[in-house]
Design an enzyme around this catalytic site. Structure first.
Site, short mmCIF file in Angstrom:
data_model
loop_
_atom_site.label_atom_id
_atom_site.label_comp_id
_atom_site.label_asym_id
_atom_site.label_seq_id
_atom_site.Cartn_x
_atom_site.Cartn_y
_atom_site.Cartn_z
N GLY A 181 35.46 38.79 57.18
CA GLY A 181 36.66 38.58 57.97
C GLY A 181 37.15 39.89 58.54
O GLY A 181 37.28 40.86 57.80
N ASN B 148 40.02 32.21 49.80
CA ASN B 148 38.81 32.03 50.59
C ASN B 148 38.44 30.56 50.49
O ASN B 148 38.21 30.06 49.39
CB ASN B 148 37.69 32.90 50.02
CG ASN B 148 36.34 32.68 50.69
OD1 ASN B 148 35.31 32.95 50.12
ND2 ASN B 148 36.34 32.17 51.91
N GLY B 149 38.40 29.88 51.63
CA GLY B 149 38.07 28.46 51.63
C GLY B 149 38.98 27.71 52.57
O GLY B 149 39.66 28.31 53.41
N CYS C 196 28.09 26.27 49.01
CA CYS C 196 27.82 26.34 50.46
C CYS C 196 26.47 27.01 50.69
O CYS C 196 26.30 28.20 50.45
CB CYS C 196 28.91 27.16 51.16
SG CYS C 196 28.51 27.51 52.88
N TYR D 276 23.34 32.75 55.88
CA TYR D 276 23.91 33.70 56.84
C TYR D 276 25.09 34.52 56.34
O TYR D 276 25.15 35.72 56.57
CB TYR D 276 24.34 32.92 58.10
CG TYR D 276 25.08 33.76 59.12
CD1 TYR D 276 24.46 34.79 59.81
CD2 TYR D 276 26.42 33.51 59.40
CE1 TYR D 276 25.14 35.55 60.74
CE2 TYR D 276 27.12 34.27 60.33
CZ TYR D 276 26.47 35.29 61.00
OH TYR D 276 27.15 36.04 61.91
N CYS E 220 32.09 22.16 59.78
CA CYS E 220 32.43 22.43 58.38
C CYS E 220 33.93 22.27 58.18
O CYS E 220 34.71 22.68 59.04
CB CYS E 220 32.03 23.86 58.03
SG CYS E 220 32.52 24.34 56.35
N CYS F 23 26.08 22.17 49.07
CA CYS F 23 26.60 21.46 50.24
C CYS F 23 25.66 21.77 51.39
O CYS F 23 25.33 22.94 51.64
CB CYS F 23 28.01 21.95 50.57
SG CYS F 23 28.63 21.27 52.12
N CYS G 260 26.70 20.61 57.09
CA CYS G 260 26.58 20.95 58.51
C CYS G 260 25.20 20.61 59.06
O CYS G 260 24.99 20.59 60.27
CB CYS G 260 26.97 22.40 58.78
SG CYS G 260 26.30 23.59 57.65
#
Ligand code: SF4
Length: 468
Positions: free
Chosen positions: A35, A109-110, A243, A249, A389, A440, A443
């Protein structure tokens, strides 16, 4: 600038160090890739919690003077990219409130899937919100709790939220870490001498010379105080949903997430991709930086040489202004430049980790061909991205995801590659299969492990009606 899913946020916390704010600053540096819109640090000295937040990257947000105003031996920090809420200073974290239970700061975070519903209820009950962030909901739930202790109030408030959360919270004398029962986002626990650290990725532990102890477990709340570390597991176990995109990535390759080296998994993705989708070619070229690990694996498994046929400019700041003049493919050229001596006359296998809208891939393929490549075979180290997502990653709407509306052959035509292939879902699962737990993959499948926000529910109901 690039057509990618955007990273979510990075969180860091430390307990029991006289230079808590300085170490948090360094930890946030290591998490900067998660971020870049804002950064913040909250620090406590046993008496009081103070917070400092600013827009921009960590180095822009803090200088020595700002850090000197943050005395204390426990701290939390946050680097933010907004996935819910606008990109403004009021939405920068950590948030700090003072309530009946005392001061508390939070960094998240989330993304919470029931934030809107909870917010509506809270507003009806008289709460006044200061931000548009879903994280503020947690503080309102905490402030309204009538539980007799800080720990019980925390458990009561966290038990009401749904979705993805790796949280760090700070009171005047406690560092608290909490991870959702599905374990969507990573959260590691480390040690530096007598100090405890929690952070999104282990690369932050490396930077400050701390050792990795273990992950905060899905559904676990850790309360760290002068009395030591207390683990609370108040929630019934849920199916794990790590995730998978953290491995594809988001996370840094030098981190360990969900129990395995990101570099190893990413290299495996390339190896499997080479076996699933070979191409007659002379050289493997990664799209830097995200395609490098997979390209190493692809080259290794295919026996072809890997060469850096594209060079990335790392010095483009957030504030870069795109000039108005019409230079063809300017936005890509400013970041990547082809190496003609590597590409000229070659059949090139170009490796990247994903295609989102397809517009950047198209420009890069054109750039590689313009530099003299005879053929360009594009290989993607994950399956086609078909669904958005809702668990803390910024994705374009479903309609903007090229793979949700185009076949692979149509995408190949759009990006003007000589061939295009993606890693299969089985291949992806195989590469992460040796890590802890389940993943998960929504996507890539459109199947969501946790109920989605109400806007999406409305969309899905509409889609069902249309299908009926
Ligand atoms: S939908 Fe994709 S990006 Fe979001 S949590 Fe699941 S795997 Fe990760």
């Amino acid at each position: 600038m690039f057509d990618k899913f955007r990273e979510e946020c990075g969180v860091f916390g430390i307990f029991g160090h006289p230079e808590a704010a300085n170490l948090t600053y360094l930890g946030l540096f290591a998490l900067q890739h998660r971020g870049q819109e804002s950064a913040g640090i909250a620090v406590a000295d046993g008496e009081r919690v103070r917070v400092s937040r600013a827009m921009g990257q960590v180095a822009e947000a803090f200088d020595e003077t700002a850090l000197a105003k943050l005395p204390g031996h426990l701290a939390i920090g946050h680097t933010r990219y907004s996935t819910a809420g606008e990109s403004t200073l009021e939405n920068a974290q950590p948030f700090l409130i003072d309530c009946a239970h005392g001061q508390i700061a939070v960094a998240h975070n989330g993304n919470l899937v029931n934030a809107e519903d909870l917010r509506d209820e809270l507003v009806r009950a008289g709460s006044i919100f200061q931000t548009s962030s879903d994280t503020e909901v947690i503080l309102h739930l905490y402030a309204r709790s009538r539980a007799p202790s800080v720990d019980e109030a925390l458990v009561e408030s966290i038990s009401q939220i749904r979705g993805a959360y790796s949280l760090v919270l700070l009171t005047k004398n406690r560092l608290i870490a909490a991870r959702d029962p599905h374990g969507f986002r990573p959260l590691a626990l480390g040690r530096l001498g007598e100090s405890w650290i929690v952070c999104s990725e282990t690369c932050a532990l490396d930077l400050i010379g701390a050792t990795y102890e273990r992950d905060v477990e899905p559904g676990e709340i850790l309360v760290i105080s002068d009395g030591g570390v207390r683990s609370i597991k108040p929630f019934p176990p849920q199916p794990l949903a790590h995730c998978v995109f953290e491995h594809v990535y988001f996370s840094r390759p030098d981190s360990y997430v969900f129990g395995r080296s990101v570099n190893e998994v990413r290299t495996d993705l390339g190896r499997i991709l080479a076996r699933e989708a070979p191409a007659p070619a002379d050289v493997v070229v990664p799209i830097p930086d995200s395609g490098v690990c997979a390209a190493i694996g692809y080259a290794e498994a295919s026996g072809l040489p890997m060469k850096m046929g594209l060079i990335r400019n790392h010095y483009i700041g957030r504030t870069f202004i795109q000039p108005q003049q019409s230079i063809r493919h300017f936005s890509v050229k400013v970041k990547l430049n082809p190496v003609r001596s590597i590409l000229e006359g070659q059949r090139v296998i170009l490796i990247d980790d994903s295609i989102v809208r397809g517009t950047t891939s198209r420009k890069i393929v054109k750039m590689v061909k313009a530099a003299g490549a005879r053929e360009v075979h594009l290989r993607i180290s994950c399956p086609p991205t078909v669904s958005p997502c809702f668990y803390g990653v910024d994705t374009p709407s479903r309609g903007e995801l090229i793979a949700s509306t185009h076949s692979i052959e149509q995408i190949r035509g759009f990006v003007e590659a000589d061939s295009l292939a993606y890693l299969s879902l089985e291949g992806l699962r195989g590469a992460v299969g040796q890590t802890q737990g389940s993943y998960c993959t929504s996507c890539y499948t459109g199947v969501y492990p946790v109920s989605v926000p109400r806007d999406e529910r409305a969309y899905q109901q509409l889609a069902l009606k249309v299908v009926e």
